[in-house]
Write an enzyme that holds these catalytic residues in place. Structure first.
Site, PDB file in Angstrom:
ATOM      1  N   ASP A  73      -7.824 -33.648   0.663  1.00 21.80           N
ATOM      2  CA  ASP A  73      -7.352 -32.325   1.070  1.00 21.80           C
ATOM      3  C   ASP A  73      -7.923 -31.893   2.411  1.00 21.80           C
ATOM      4  OD1 ASP A  73      -6.169 -29.858   1.073  1.00 21.80           O
ATOM      5  OD2 ASP A  73      -7.623 -28.939  -0.279  1.00 21.80           O
ATOM      6  N   ASP A 274      -1.960 -29.865   6.438  1.00 22.03           N
ATOM      7  CA  ASP A 274      -2.702 -29.812   5.179  1.00 22.03           C
ATOM      8  C   ASP A 274      -2.244 -30.901   4.200  1.00 22.03           C
ATOM      9  OD1 ASP A 274      -4.042 -29.097   2.912  1.00 22.03           O
ATOM     10  OD2 ASP A 274      -2.932 -27.246   2.582  1.00 22.03           O
TER      11      ASP A 274
END
Ligand code: NAG
Ligand code: NAG
Ligand code: NAG
Length: 477
Positions: A73, A274
């Site tokens: 992440d 992201d």
């Protein structure tokens, strides 16, 4: 204040307990649409390991090493594991809703475990999932790297079936005081020279990409890398660089004739790259035009929008999404935006009258920020549906990203080390020998191919294979 930008597929009713997201803000693109047949929301649980669900790597924590899988992440900064004592992992009923608990960490089996802050770990992601527990430190083993005294979260109250590896800036950790992230410690402890890594997710049809710490693989992208300085993100009111936010100049959808079907040149936004987000999010004002053009449907309490699965085939052929940055346009073909996420529950979903004329209901790769309670036209999140078409160097040390079109299904490597100071000036493969998945569309203006510095022998770099697995997916219709 930290922000954690992970957006899973889950639009879970289960998560609604902890939530701050006002679902009532959700707009319907088609007000006539009516998925709810009773007043009762019903939950559909879909399969695990759908391609496109998230990118996971396995590495070890503790001594002796315990192998754990982590969602990669770039939108958050804490790395954490589910404890063997985590509530989720000890409750069959919770796992029936949220998915089967994957690898967990047992502190009692590690000789190097040290408790740092009991009860101090508490993080809430953009998709509203909240995880709580302790902070501890232990050895983290990634390939040949043994990173000592790494601070990590130990989840005791968890709603995720795997841990997360936070690849963001340390200023953005959920702790009161910033602490060195895994990437920081790789540098600090001498495994890589500069805080930087490159992310290659590869296309939707494949289930493995990789993350390369401390290096750039010239075989994995086409033409030049455009360097984009990071900008502050206005949405979260921070005065520092806290996330991988760059200026996006515009966004278009080209139809098969090459005309602009949707032209969002007025998109004046930052865009955060992201990897933890399954789909991409555009400001609500813009996304509505796009949804209308493609007949996309969005329903209350379902975060990911639906598109006719036919767009993955003939119907979508020739459509191209273009994301324009300073000096680089990244192109994403339509089939990369149509995710077959509901195959196992298609019979059930097809009963919905709005889908009557469709070949099936698929997940569309672009959602609205409004559905996440962000009513701000400055915020765009580019998740996996964008990143699979790009090669991205996340250069934390110099607060910049470098991006290029991905060379898909590349199996060779030609790795150049990222030393401290400037990023190396490298060029990827030639467009003529590249596999960019674009079928010749959009040979373009911004890739002037100057011959750059030749490769240097790869040193202490490490490629981690990221497997595309998916936790459970719940859709409350
Ligand atoms: C998907 O997950 C299930 C259980 O979660 C497993 O049995 C199956 O082998 C997995 N399939 C793939 C392709 O990884
Ligand atoms: C952990 O992973 C490593 C590398 O894949 C493997 O060699 C090792 O056997 C695994 N250990 C356990 C306990 O599964
Ligand atoms: C990449 O490989 C997969 C099979 O593993 C294939 O389905 C896909 O079409 C390939 N992508 C491109 C752009 O060639």
């Amino acid at each position: 204040m930290h922000h954690a930008l992970l957006v899973g597929l889950a639009a879970t009713t289960a998560a609604a307990g902890h939530v701050s997201i006002p679902f009532s803000r959700q707009k319907f693109s088609h007000p006539r649409a009516h998925v709810k047949r009773d007043d009762e929301p019903f939950a559909l649980e879909a399969l695990n390991n759908i391609t496109g669900g998230g990118y996971y790597s396995e590495f070890a924590v503790g001594t002796p090493p315990q192998n754990i899988s982590f969602l990669l992440d770039t939108g958050s900064s804490d790395t954490w594991v589910n404890s063997v004592d985590a509530n989720l992992c000890n409750s069959q009923s919770q796992q029936a809703t949220l998915g089967f608990c994957q690898t967990q960490f047992d502190p009692e089996q590690s000789d190097t475990f040290e408790m740092l802050d009991r009860g101090g770990f508490d993080i809430t992601y953009l998709d509203t999932r909240n995880i709580q527990g302790d902070y501890f430190e232990d050895t983290v083993t990634i390939g040949d790297m043994e990173i000592k005294e790494q601070q990590l979260g130990l989840a005791l109250r968890s709603v995720r079936t795997t841990g997360i590896m936070g690849l963001g800036f340390n200023i953005n950790v959920a702790a009161d005081e910033p602490y060195p992230t895994i990437v920081d410690n790789m540098v600090e402890q001498g495994f890589i020279e500069s805080a930087a890594y490159s992310l290659y997710l590869n296309d939707l049809a494949t289930d493995a990409g990789n993350i390369l710490f401390g290096g750039i693989d010239r075989n994995k992208f086409v033409g030049d890398l455009a360097v984009l300085p990071l900008i502050r993100d206005a949405t979260f009111g921070s005065t520092d660089i806290t996330s991988f936010n760059v200026k996006i100049e515009g966004f278009d959808l080209r139809d098969p004739d090459g005309n602009r079907a949707v032209d969002l040149t007025d998109l004046k936004s930052g865009a955060i790259l992201d990897s933890g987000s399954t789909i991409s999010l555009l400001p609500d004002g813009q996304v509505q035009d796009l949804w209308e053009e493609l007949g996309v449907m969005s329903f209350q309490n379902v975060i990911a929008p639906f598109i006719d699965c036919a767009y993955a085939g003939e119907k979508g052929r020739g459509y191209m999404f273009e994301f324009r940055f300073d000096g680089k346009t990244i192109r994403v073909p339509m089939d990369e935006m149509v995710i077959d996420a509901y195959a196992d529950v298609q019979d059930l979903i097809s009963q919905e009258p709005s889908f009557r004329d469709w070949d099936g209901a698929c997940m569309f790769g672009i959602g609205s920020t409004g559905d996440f309670g962000i009513d701000n036209d400055q915020f765009t999140l580019l998740g996996a549906t964008f990143l699979r078409s790009a090669y991205v160097v996340y250069d934390l040390a110099n607060e910049q990203l470098a991006i290029a079109q991905a060379n898909l299904n590349s199996t060779d490597s030609d790795i150049v080390e990222i030393t401290s100071g400037k990023l190396p000036d490298v060029t990827g493969v030639d467009r003529s020998s590249a596999n960019d998945g674009l079928n010749g569309a959009g040979a373009d203006e911004d890739d002037d191919e100057d011959d750059a510095a030749a490769g240097i022998a790869p040193p202490a770099m490490l490629a981690l294979t990221a497997l595309g697995l998916l936790g459970s997916l719940m859709v409350a219709l």
